[in-house]
Design an enzyme around this catalytic site. Sequence first.
Site, short mmCIF file in Angstrom:
data_model
loop_
_atom_site.label_atom_id
_atom_site.label_comp_id
_atom_site.label_asym_id
_atom_site.label_seq_id
_atom_site.Cartn_x
_atom_site.Cartn_y
_atom_site.Cartn_z
N LYS A 1 0.89 -1.21 -0.19
CA LYS A 1 -0.06 0.12 0.02
C LYS A 1 0.79 1.35 -0.05
O LYS A 1 0.70 2.44 -0.53
CB LYS A 1 -0.92 -0.06 1.31
CG LYS A 1 -1.93 1.41 1.58
CD LYS A 1 -2.67 1.68 0.32
CE LYS A 1 -3.73 2.53 0.68
NZ LYS A 1 -3.35 3.97 1.13
N GLU B 1 0.76 6.90 -6.59
CA GLU B 1 -0.36 7.74 -6.61
C GLU B 1 0.35 8.99 -6.79
O GLU B 1 -0.47 9.91 -7.31
CB GLU B 1 -1.08 7.36 -5.44
CG GLU B 1 -2.51 8.21 -5.00
CD GLU B 1 -3.28 7.86 -3.65
OE1 GLU B 1 -3.58 6.66 -3.82
OE2 GLU B 1 -3.27 8.82 -2.90
O1 LIG Z 1 -5.18 5.82 0.93
C1 LIG Z 1 -5.05 6.63 0.11
C2 LIG Z 1 -5.50 6.79 -1.12
O2 LIG Z 1 -5.18 5.57 -1.65
C3 LIG Z 1 -4.50 7.83 1.17
O3 LIG Z 1 -3.65 7.39 2.09
C4 LIG Z 1 -5.28 8.97 1.42
O4 LIG Z 1 -6.28 9.24 0.70
C5 LIG Z 1 -4.28 10.42 1.47
O5 LIG Z 1 -2.83 9.98 1.07
P1 LIG Z 1 -1.72 11.03 1.39
O6 LIG Z 1 -2.12 12.11 2.42
O7 LIG Z 1 -0.34 10.56 1.46
O8 LIG Z 1 -1.96 11.81 -0.06
#
Ligand SMILES: O=C(CO)[C@H](O)[C@H](O)COP(=O)(O)O
Length: 338
Positions: free
Chosen positions: A188, A195
């Site tokens: 993850k 992401e």
């Molecule tokens: O689970 C998530 C999306 O898959 C993220 O952990 C969450 O929404 C935000 O992550 P970050 O603050 O690191 O951008």
Amino acid sequence: MQIAMIGLGRMGANMVRRLLRAGHECHVYDVSADAVAALVAEGARGAGSVEELVAGLEAPRSVWLMLPAAITGDTVSTLLGALSRGDAIIDGGNSSYRDDIDRAEVAAAQGIDYVDCGTSGGVWGLERGYCLMIGGPDGAVARLSPVFAALAPGVESAPRTPGRDGEPSPAEEGWLHCGASGAGHFVKMVHNGIEYAIMGAYAEGLNIIRNAGAGVRKAEVDAETAPLREPKYYPFDGIDLPEVAEVWRRGSVIGSWLLDLTAEALRQDPHLDQFAGRVSDSGEGRWTSIAAIEEGVAAPLLTSALYSRFASQGSDLFANKVESAQRFQFGGHVEKQQ
Ligand SMILES: O=C(CO)[C@H](O)[C@H](O)COP(=O)(O)O
């Protein structure tokens, strides 16, 4: 099956709702009594404390945590004092996989299974399901498989990969036992590193298009700024970004759910005026880059995207001042006012 949930925020509450819909018996606790009451009204059984929650469960107990990483450790400690041999703790939040490895060791010494579950799906998960990346002992993961199956999106949520026939694997259903304790949050963590890079790529590309009218706006260019060499090649003032995002969604090679969400955000607010542009990060991008460095693996795109977030948070301000000071020192260049 019977499952307890601690942490009824945006993620935990909707996960309980999805489990209730699938017929599971959900026991819930949160520091907010209102959050507990809301789910009790929808069919869950509420508790006023962690101890009361545990007392209401039958052995072997399964307690799922959906808490901010900063408070998960304390709750795990409380739970380890209340649970018994054969029970399981599932951390579905965004903990570091290193914490999982440490906590799993402590739990195992008491005969308690520790399962880490990276959970992706955000506020859409109630309807779309949650992608689950799981680490922990085989027996506990097998026992919890009905819960994972209920939370996951299901095989029909994406076309099957050609060549995959017959009974869908758990991964095709949307959940995967990745390995030993920590493996789920490790996968993850890298998912979130990716992401950041994908989000950053769309953001940078859209911004280049947004500035494609620089030639038309050349009068705004300050003498101190390098002049646009060939203004006639940047005449595209006002390309409609919501429409660009929309057309990319159809048949292009960069279509994705993140693009779908970007298109929706631009449709609602074409200039994104409601945002200041400070992009937070909750840790996983940092841990991904650290893992890449420690493994000796190149991850320039992911790390660069992380650095862009830091810059957006203002951490580049002093570095930029240093550069302006240097230009002033060697060339007498005065900063252009914003
Ligand atoms: O689970 C998530 C999306 O898959 C993220 O952990 C969450 O929404 C935000 O992550 P970050 O603050 O690191 O951008």
